[in-house]
Design an enzyme around this catalytic site. Structure first.
Site, PDB file in Angstrom:
ATOM      1  N   SER A 321       0.800  -1.211   0.000  1.00  0.00           N
ATOM      2  CA  SER A 321       0.000   0.000   0.000  1.00  0.00           C
ATOM      3  C   SER A 321       0.840   1.271   0.000  1.00  0.00           C
ATOM      4  O   SER A 321       1.398   1.635  -1.020  1.00  0.00           O
ATOM      5  CB  SER A 321      -0.959  -0.045   1.197  1.00  0.00           C
ATOM      6  OG  SER A 321      -2.124   0.652   0.904  1.00  0.00           O
ATOM      7  N   ASP A 332       9.160   4.661 -11.001  1.00  0.00           N
ATOM      8  CA  ASP A 332       8.676   5.233 -12.262  1.00  0.00           C
ATOM      9  C   ASP A 332       9.438   6.487 -12.649  1.00  0.00           C
ATOM     10  O   ASP A 332       9.534   6.822 -13.841  1.00  0.00           O
ATOM     11  CB  ASP A 332       7.186   5.555 -12.164  1.00  0.00           C
ATOM     12  CG  ASP A 332       6.310   4.325 -12.347  1.00  0.00           C
ATOM     13  OD1 ASP A 332       6.868   3.211 -12.380  1.00  0.00           O
ATOM     14  OD2 ASP A 332       5.075   4.472 -12.451  1.00  0.00           O
ATOM     15  N   LYS A 346      -1.533  -3.928  -3.222  1.00  0.00           N
ATOM     16  CA  LYS A 346      -2.765  -3.295  -2.729  1.00  0.00           C
ATOM     17  C   LYS A 346      -2.805  -1.857  -3.224  1.00  0.00           C
ATOM     18  O   LYS A 346      -2.008  -1.025  -2.821  1.00  0.00           O
ATOM     19  CB  LYS A 346      -2.832  -3.310  -1.204  1.00  0.00           C
ATOM     20  CG  LYS A 346      -4.083  -2.620  -0.661  1.00  0.00           C
ATOM     21  CD  LYS A 346      -4.145  -2.681   0.852  1.00  0.00           C
ATOM     22  CE  LYS A 346      -5.390  -1.962   1.349  1.00  0.00           C
ATOM     23  NZ  LYS A 346      -5.271  -0.498   1.181  1.00  0.00           N
TER      24      LYS A 346
END
Length: 452
Positions: A321, A332, A346
């Protein structure tokens, strides 16, 4: 700390925990809680039942409610007769199960209080970690927490707690002892301690609000580099402040690389993960959230990075999470090399509400995506450098936590190799991956290791 004083936007207030340990804080009442309903049902278990229904009806991320007739469920709930709140709890849980969402769940008052304490990163007590010593079977101080009443009273690691306010701790479990030690701020208690070389003695302490350490950091000299090693256990209400202090202190020590250890981190507060991401990123997206009607909000870095030194992030299957939001943002944006095993997966955000009887409700309110738009839900994040650990390695490090974050920790050692080579690409062959030491275990993921 009162988390329920005002209404926050979902992005500001939502918490995203791992597995089933999700936490968040929003408001006491949903907007759909009308005066007429409240007047008709006040002081009745049905008031609690309808409050839960209204909150889910207003906020739940799936407007189709898992293809359930949510209006009919309300009628069924309110047609029942409840003689106690406990009976209402049973029916509430049955209704929520029909959504088939483990993160939308009801919390009884005890569970809710425990959850809010964990989320806030604070407890009312004296500031110690305890365990039952395997050798002596005695309740023993593992660590007195910094700036706590325990530290001020001179308590030390290894002290045996013989009695709490005169009650013997023989055969007492840690959970029972914790309940006796915690209490209202400003109240006092007396511990009977036994210390090697001193015998037994009493210590009187006054309970205070304790900030639970969730960030540990140290300077390491590995691979010819000055490594700032930071382990983040969970994203509690003080995590960002503690992370900021850690980075600044390590910057003063002239580190040339960082390792951020998120293994076993189940998540926590959304806003804390965003703030921490901004400490490592000057530019780029951090996370995008999408609500039930398709409304989206994207959060970006804001040129507040505290360091630009090379960074490696360690993750495993219990990094969930909020940990995945931070990892996804760093990955990224090509800010860090990610080492370890695939994360939990999650990508749902919850809000948590305090209900009228002191119980609580967690409601999934949004779906999140990484900066590149990747949906990691039930998929996880695949590390740049995948390195699985054998059962023997896991056992060894679990039995000797002091090996975590050392060259005897294969995933840490692989991260150091990547930083030393300044080459964050995945190994081209399995043989390259096997170059890491095989003498140790991965991060222990036992729940007791994550709590103070």
């Amino acid at each position: 700390m009162n988390h329920f004083a005002k209404r926050h936007s979902p992005l500001q207030a939502a918490l995203i925990g791992g597995a089933i340990a999700t936490t968040a804080t929003i408001s006491i009442f949903g907007q759909a809680w009308t005066k007429c309903v409240h007047a008709a049902l006040q002081d009745s278990p049905k008031a609690l039942v309808d409050q839960v229904w209204q909150l889910v009806n207003q906020e739940y991320v799936d407007g189709q409610f898992n293809q359930q007739d949510w209006q009919a469920i309300r009628q069924s709930l309110l047609s029942k007769q409840y003689t106690s709140n406990e009976q209402a709890y049973v029916e509430i849980r049955k209704a929520l199960q029909r959504l088939e969402d483990p993160y939308t769940r009801f919390l009884d008052p005890t569970q809710f209080q425990a959850l809010t304490s964990q989320t806030s990163g604070e407890v009312s007590g004296i500031g110690i970690r305890m365990e039952i010593d395997d050798t002596t079977t005695k309740l023993t101080v593992v660590e007195p927490i910094e700036n706590s009443p325990a530290i001020r009273a001179g308590m030390k690691k290894g002290d045996q707690i013989i009695a709490i306010n005169g009650k013997s701790t023989a055969r007492m479990k840690v959970e029972e002892a914790s309940k006796l030690i915690r209490g209202k701020v400003g109240t006092s208690l007396t511990l009977t301690l036994r210390r090697r070389g001193k015998g037994s003695f009493n210590v009187k302490l006054t309970r205070a609000t304790i900030e639970i350490p969730t960030v540990r950091y140290t300077l390491k000299q590995d691979g010819g580099r000055r490594i700032g090693y930071i382990r983040l256990r969970e994203f509690s209400g003080h995590a960002a402040d503690q992370m900021r202090r850690a980075i600044r202190e390590l910057n003063k020590q002239k580190v040339d690389s960082y390792v951020l250890d998120l293994r076993g981190n189940p998540g926590g507060l959304l806003q804390e993960s965003i703030e921490i991401a901004r400490m490592w990123l000057d530019n780029g997206g951090i996370v995008k959230t999408v609500d039930r009607i398709g409304g989206s909000q994207e959060t970006k870095a804001n040129r507040t990075a505290l360091t630009k030194q090379p960074l490696a992030v360690l993750v495993d299957g219990n990094s969930a999470s909020a940990s995945e939001i931070l990892t996804g943002a760093l990955k990224d944006n090509n800010r860090a090399v990610v080492v370890g095993t695939k994360t939990f997966g999650k990508a749902l955000v919850q809000s948590v509400h305090e209900l009228i009887d002191g119980s609580g409700l967690a409601v999934t309110i949004a779906h999140y995506y990484t900066p590149k738009g990747t949906d990691i839900n039930k998929k996880g994040i695949v590390p740049d450098i995948e390195l699985n650990l054998t059962t023997a390695q896991k056992r060894q490090l679990a039995n000797n936590p002091n090996l975590i974050g050392t060259l005897n920790d294969p995933q840490y050692a692989r991260a150091i190799l990547a930083l030393s080579n300044q080459n964050f690409a995945k190994p081209k062959t399995p043989a390259q991956t096997s170059q890491t030491p095989q003498t140790s275990a991965p991060l222990s993921i036992r729940a007791e290791d994550l709590k103070f």
